[in-house]
Each structure stands twice: as structure tokens, then as C-alpha cells.
Design a protein around this motif. Structure first.
Motif, PDB file in Angstrom:
ATOM      1  N   TRP A 208      -6.269  -0.063   0.860  1.00  0.00           N
ATOM      2  CA  TRP A 208      -6.185   0.813   2.029  1.00  0.00           C
ATOM      3  C   TRP A 208      -6.978   2.085   1.778  1.00  0.00           C
ATOM      4  O   TRP A 208      -6.927   2.663   0.699  1.00  0.00           O
TER       5      TRP A 208
ATOM      6  N   PRO B 105      -0.063   4.966   4.459  1.00  0.00           N
ATOM      7  CA  PRO B 105       0.576   4.697   5.757  1.00  0.00           C
ATOM      8  C   PRO B 105       0.886   5.975   6.533  1.00  0.00           C
ATOM      9  O   PRO B 105       0.728   6.027   7.762  1.00  0.00           O
TER      10      PRO B 105
ATOM     11  N   VAL C 137      -2.313   7.162   8.099  1.00  0.00           N
ATOM     12  CA  VAL C 137      -2.718   6.276   9.198  1.00  0.00           C
ATOM     13  C   VAL C 137      -1.966   6.653  10.473  1.00  0.00           C
ATOM     14  O   VAL C 137      -2.547   6.730  11.564  1.00  0.00           O
ATOM     15  N   VAL C 138      -0.664   6.905  10.344  1.00  0.00           N
ATOM     16  CA  VAL C 138       0.133   7.309  11.511  1.00  0.00           C
ATOM     17  C   VAL C 138      -0.356   8.654  12.053  1.00  0.00           C
ATOM     18  O   VAL C 138      -0.463   8.847  13.269  1.00  0.00           O
TER      19      VAL C 138
ATOM     20  N   VAL D 182       2.413   0.099  11.344  1.00  0.00           N
ATOM     21  CA  VAL D 182       1.732   0.394  10.077  1.00  0.00           C
ATOM     22  C   VAL D 182       2.511  -0.177   8.904  1.00  0.00           C
ATOM     23  O   VAL D 182       1.926  -0.757   7.974  1.00  0.00           O
TER      24      VAL D 182
ATOM     25  N   LEU E  13      -6.184   1.199  14.066  1.00  0.00           N
ATOM     26  CA  LEU E  13      -5.459   0.811  12.854  1.00  0.00           C
ATOM     27  C   LEU E  13      -6.419   0.211  11.829  1.00  0.00           C
ATOM     28  O   LEU E  13      -6.377   0.556  10.639  1.00  0.00           O
TER      29      LEU E  13
ATOM     30  N   ILE F 203      -7.288   1.842   8.160  1.00  0.00           N
ATOM     31  CA  ILE F 203      -6.831   1.120   6.971  1.00  0.00           C
ATOM     32  C   ILE F 203      -7.997   0.568   6.161  1.00  0.00           C
ATOM     33  O   ILE F 203      -8.046   0.716   4.936  1.00  0.00           O
TER      34      ILE F 203
END
Length: 366
Positions: free
Chosen positions: A38, A42, A45-46, A75, A101, A105
Motif C-alpha cells: 500500500w 488505511p 486513504v480515508v 478501506v 481507492l 492504495i
């Protein structure tokens, strides 16, 4: 408001191109744990999807307006061994969320399979360069990997759009890929095993139920997240204004302010017709056959700005949006026209502040 800075000359840059600076800023200051392969954690990403501020102060623009928990669940799913299915009516930003997304990622959103009734199994598994196949026989050089196979080899996210549009027997090619994380190539006596970080995001339109239903075996391989239409009118207006501004930059339309009054009017018309009741709850309405989604509202306003810029006086007015509203509402020329005429006379006509919109619609409706 920060807007996208599209790559020069591109009509529609990929997410990773349009928001490269935001992705870079988040990556530099991201000290949280990252799953294998990644580009961001996470949490980051959010933040990229919902907006915020990076460690160096860069403003991260919201890409999606909706419940935070839905995006967190999506996610988190991609950090496990389960694939993600984004489900919803047309215009609920399924493709938009899927693209962003993947960009956040994997750094790329282009490993894409577009589902249609004609999608063949090769689009999901692999194909062949038939000239080399005939000349040399089956070989690695003759094999043409699908986006899914490429994602497996590189530990990236593969996207499958409109999964339920794909024939059921082709859908089932995903079962082994998602359960065993392996793609056999029997012609070569080999297999491709997925690198860590590989996963799949699929989208499906819940109005396509019954077209090509997912088998129970395939459905079990997905965690489903339902993306709803915006609950709040103000949220939907904000989404429309933001996307219209971004599209105006990308399309290089003359700069015309997206008049708040006209945006709210289009959003309210669409919300009332799709819910079957007026905003004050006093009048029940018939709903047309179309979805009247947020995406369609964005299209109506963008079209209105183009009309005003090229054929009007540079100010977005009711007359600029009336035709596009009519085209969005009336999909069935008989039944939907009755619905629209009743709404026009029973609701629009009774709102004095909408008199200009009523006149414009009556002129076009005839």
C-alpha cells in the motif's frame, strides 16, 4: 476551495494524476502502519477520500461526501483477503470511489475491467497474441495478461466495473482468483500467485438485479458496501457545486459561477421526484422511471453553464437548465411526461420564487 490541476491536454485525468500533490503530501507525512504494497496507510486513504489536512498542511479536498463509516469499512475490507463490492443506484459515486481507492492504495487506478454483456473470460483471466501463438505455440511471450492478472503479479488493486452486467459464467472466473489468490494457466502448466497487496474492487448497479445475479459462491468472496444517495439536501448541493467546478476546469469552460439558487433548484427537483414527496412533506408525487441521481444533477448544471457561456449572457439562469432537467426526467416519453407535467403544474407553478423556472420549463415542454 482547492480544485484539481489536470495534466495538460488531458480531458479527464486519472485520479492519481489529478490529485498527485495531495497523494504525495499524505504519503510524506504518513507514519501509520501500511498493509503490504500500500502507498498509504488505511487512515490516510480515508483522509484522502473524505478530506482533511496532511502533516505538512496541504489541504486534502473531499472526494466523497457521505458516512465516514462506509469508507472506513471499504478501506478495512481491502486490507483483508476479502474483495470489495460497491453497490448502489446509478449516480451514487461507485466508480468515483473505486477509482480513488485504487489511486490511493496502489498509485494507479487503470487496472480496470469494464463489465458489459459482451465481456469475455479473457478480460478477467488472460488472452493470447494469436500471431505469436500460431507461430510459436503457447508461451509467456504470447500470453496477454488481463488487468486482474497484472494486479495479482504486482500486488495492486484491480477494478471491475458493472460486475452484474458480465455473464454469469464469466463472473465465475473470479472464484478461484478470490478464494485461492491463484490464477491457473493450464496451457503453460503454470499459475500466477497473487502478491501481497492484491485485491479487487467491483461495482454493481442494484437496478441490475436479475440481469446476471452473482452466484452464492462468488458473493461470499465479497464484502458489500452500499453507497446511498445523499440524505441531506445541503450535502447534495455541496457535491454538485464541487464537481461542477472541477469539471469546468477540466473542460476549460468559461468561468461562470454555478449560481447557488439554480443548483439548489435542480437538486430539489430531483430529490422530490425520486422520493415521491415534496420537501415540505405536504404533497405526494409520482416518480419517473429514471434515477435522477446526483451525477445527473451535475450534468444538468454543467450543461447549463456551457449554454450560458456560449449562447447566453454569462449568468446561469433557469432557461439554461430547463432543457437538461427535462431530458433527465423524461426517459419514457409517455409515462414520464405525465409525471413531469403533473409536477410542473402542482408544485413548480405554486412556488412564486420559481416563476422563471416554470416559464422556461413550459416553453420547452410545450
Amino acid at each position: 476551495m482547492t480544485t484539481i490541476d489536470p495534466a495538460p491536454g488531458l480531458l479527464r485525468p486519472h485520479a492519481e494524476q489529478a490529485y498527485a500533490e495531495e497523494l504525495r503530501a499524505l504519503a510524506v507525512g504518513d507514519d501509520r502502519p501500511r498493509p503490504p504494497s500500500w502507498r498509504l496507510s488505511p487512515w490516510a486513504v480515508v483522509t484522502y477520500l473524505l478530506g482533511g489536512t496532511s502533516a505538512d498542511g496541504t489541504v486534502i479536498t473531499p472526494k466523497y461526501v457521505g458516512p465516514r463509516r462506509l469508507i472506513e469499512v471499504a478501506v478495512a475490507t481491502l486490507a483483508t483477503d476479502r474483495a470489495l463490492l460497491l453497490l448502489g443506484v446509478p449516480g451514487t459515486a461507485k466508480t468515483w470511489v473505486s477509482e480513488h481507492l485504487s489511486a490511493a492504495i496502489s498509485g494507479s487506478s487503470t487496472l480496470l475491467v469494464q463489465g458489459t454483456s459482451g465481456t469475455a473470460e479473457e478480460a478477467i483471466r488472460y488472452g493470447w497474441n494469436y500471431a505469436r501463438l500460431l507461430a510459436e505455440g503457447p508461451s509467456d511471450a504470447a500470453l496477454v495478461p488481463s488487468p486482474v492478472m497484472t494486479a495479482m503479479r504486482t500486488g495492486a488493486i484491480a477494478r471491475i466495473e458493472e460486475l452484474t452486467r458480465i455473464p454469469s459464467d464469466v463472473q465465475d472466473a473470479l472464484i478461484t482468483i478470490l478464494s485461492e489468490k491463484t490464477l491457473p494457466v493450464p496451457e503453460l502448466g503454470t499459475q500466477v500467485q497473487a502478491a501481497k497487496g492484491f485485491n479487487v474492487i467491483a461495482t454493481a448497479n442494484d437496478r441490475d438485479r436479475g440481469v446476471n445475479e452473482l452466484s452464492s459462491a462468488l458473493r461470499r468472496r465479497f464484502n458489500t458496501v452500499v453507497l446511498p444517495l445523499p440524505d441531506d439536501e445541503d450535502d447534495e448541493v455541496a457535491i454538485v457545486v464541487r464537481r461542477v467546478e472541477q469539471l469546468g476546469v477540466a473542460l476549460e469552460l468559461p468561468r461562470i459561477p454555478a449560481a447557488a439558487e439554480e443548483v439548489r433548484r435542480v437538486v430539489r427537483v430531483f430529490r422530490e421526484l425520486r422520493s415521491g414527496i415534496t420537501a415540505d412533506g405536504r404533497t405526494k408525487l409520482k416518480s419517473p422511471s429514471g434515477t435522477l441521481s446526483t451525477a445527473e444533477a451535475i450534468s444538468v448544471i454543467t450543461n447549463g453553464i456551457a449554454l450560458s457561456a456560449h449562447f447566453g449572457d454569462g449568468t446561469l439562469r433557469a432557461y439554461d437548465i430547463a432543457g437538461a432537467v427535462l431530458g433527465s426526467v423524461i426517459k419514457d416519453p409517455v409515462a414520464d411526461r405525465v409525471v413531469w407535467t403533473e409536477y410542473l403544474e402542482a408544485v413548480v407553478r405554486e412556488r412564486p420564487e420559481w416563476s422563471d423556472f416554470y416559464r422556461a420549463c413550459r416553453e420547452i415542454t410545450g
